[in-house]
Design a protein around this motif. Structure first.
Motif, short mmCIF file in Angstrom:
data_model
loop_
_atom_site.label_atom_id
_atom_site.label_comp_id
_atom_site.label_asym_id
_atom_site.label_seq_id
_atom_site.Cartn_x
_atom_site.Cartn_y
_atom_site.Cartn_z
N MET A 1 0.84 -1.15 0.00
CA MET A 1 0.00 0.00 0.00
C MET A 1 0.89 1.23 0.00
SD MET A 1 -2.92 1.27 2.67
CE MET A 1 -2.11 0.69 4.08
N VAL A 2 0.53 2.20 -0.78
CA VAL A 2 1.25 3.46 -0.83
C VAL A 2 0.24 4.57 -0.55
CG1 VAL A 2 2.58 5.03 -2.28
CG2 VAL A 2 2.88 2.57 -2.54
N PRO A 3 0.44 5.31 0.55
CA PRO A 3 -0.48 6.41 0.82
C PRO A 3 -0.20 7.58 -0.12
CG PRO A 3 1.25 6.36 2.46
CD PRO A 3 1.44 5.15 1.59
N ILE A 4 -1.23 8.25 -0.51
CA ILE A 4 -1.09 9.44 -1.35
C ILE A 4 -1.62 10.62 -0.56
CG2 ILE A 4 -1.77 10.57 -3.50
CD1 ILE A 4 -1.98 7.77 -4.73
N ILE A 5 -0.73 11.57 -0.29
CA ILE A 5 -1.06 12.74 0.51
C ILE A 5 -0.57 13.97 -0.25
CG2 ILE A 5 -0.70 13.93 2.71
CD1 ILE A 5 -0.01 11.13 3.89
N THR A 6 -1.40 14.95 -0.39
CA THR A 6 -0.99 16.16 -1.10
C THR A 6 -0.15 17.06 -0.20
OG1 THR A 6 -3.01 17.33 -0.51
CG2 THR A 6 -3.04 16.10 -2.58
N PHE A 7 0.72 17.84 -0.83
CA PHE A 7 1.55 18.81 -0.12
C PHE A 7 1.86 19.96 -1.06
CE2 PHE A 7 4.25 15.72 -2.15
CZ PHE A 7 5.22 16.48 -2.78
N LYS A 8 2.29 21.08 -0.49
CA LYS A 8 2.57 22.26 -1.30
C LYS A 8 4.07 22.54 -1.44
CE LYS A 8 -1.66 24.92 -0.62
NZ LYS A 8 -2.74 24.24 -0.56
N THR A 9 4.87 22.19 -0.44
CA THR A 9 6.31 22.45 -0.48
C THR A 9 7.09 21.19 -0.13
OG1 THR A 9 6.46 23.08 1.85
CG2 THR A 9 5.92 24.85 0.27
N ALA A 10 8.37 21.19 -0.49
CA ALA A 10 9.23 20.06 -0.13
C ALA A 10 9.31 19.92 1.38
CB ALA A 10 10.63 20.27 -0.71
N GLU A 11 9.39 21.02 2.09
CA GLU A 11 9.46 21.00 3.55
C GLU A 11 8.22 20.34 4.15
OE1 GLU A 11 10.18 23.71 1.69
OE2 GLU A 11 12.35 23.67 2.01
N GLU A 12 7.06 20.65 3.59
CA GLU A 12 5.82 20.05 4.08
C GLU A 12 5.80 18.54 3.79
OE1 GLU A 12 0.95 20.51 3.71
OE2 GLU A 12 2.22 21.59 2.30
N ALA A 13 6.28 18.13 2.63
CA ALA A 13 6.34 16.70 2.30
C ALA A 13 7.25 15.96 3.26
CB ALA A 13 6.82 16.52 0.86
N ILE A 14 8.39 16.55 3.59
CA ILE A 14 9.33 15.93 4.54
C ILE A 14 8.70 15.85 5.92
CG2 ILE A 14 11.53 16.29 5.74
CD1 ILE A 14 12.54 17.46 3.01
N GLU A 15 8.01 16.89 6.33
CA GLU A 15 7.34 16.91 7.64
C GLU A 15 6.27 15.81 7.71
OE1 GLU A 15 4.43 19.92 10.09
OE2 GLU A 15 6.07 20.80 8.95
N ILE A 16 5.49 15.66 6.65
CA ILE A 16 4.45 14.62 6.62
C ILE A 16 5.09 13.23 6.71
CG2 ILE A 16 2.72 13.50 5.14
CD1 ILE A 16 2.11 16.38 4.05
N ALA A 17 6.13 13.01 5.91
CA ALA A 17 6.78 11.70 5.91
C ALA A 17 7.41 11.40 7.26
CB ALA A 17 7.84 11.65 4.81
N ASN A 18 8.07 12.38 7.86
CA ASN A 18 8.74 12.16 9.15
C ASN A 18 7.76 12.04 10.32
OD1 ASN A 18 11.25 12.08 7.98
ND2 ASN A 18 11.75 14.20 8.44
#
Length: 95
Positions: free
Chosen positions: A1-18
């Protein structure tokens, strides 16, 4: 399973993943080397594959995770490190 979550910036994507309590492996797809390097350094995961699947593993590469993704690593060199101890012996004034 791969979750798909939207984000606006690279920093936000890293924060979500971490924010995950797991950190076994990660991957990023990008043609921008600076973006890839940023994610590789900042993601809290033990493995990072750039422009490929996250299940890639060479024979010498340790396998194990961050956080709740394991209690150590396995692999040829990490197993060697787990099963041995380094000791320095210095000889002075020995004839």
């Amino acid at each position: 399973m791969v979750p798909i979550i939207t984000f606006k910036t690279a920093e936000e994507a890293i924060e979500i993943a971490n924010a995950s309590k797991f950190g076994l492996s990660s991957c990023i797809f990008s043609a921008d080397q600076k973006t890839c390097a940023k994610f590789a350094c900042e993601l809290e995961a033990s493995g990072m594959v750039i422009n490929g699947a996250s299940f890639y593993r060479s024979f010498e590469q340790p396998f194990g995770g961050y956080k709740y993704s394991g209690i150590g690593t396995e692999g040829v060199m990490s197993t060697f490190d787990e099963m041995t101890h380094t000791k320095s012996i210095v000889l002075k004034n020995i004839l």
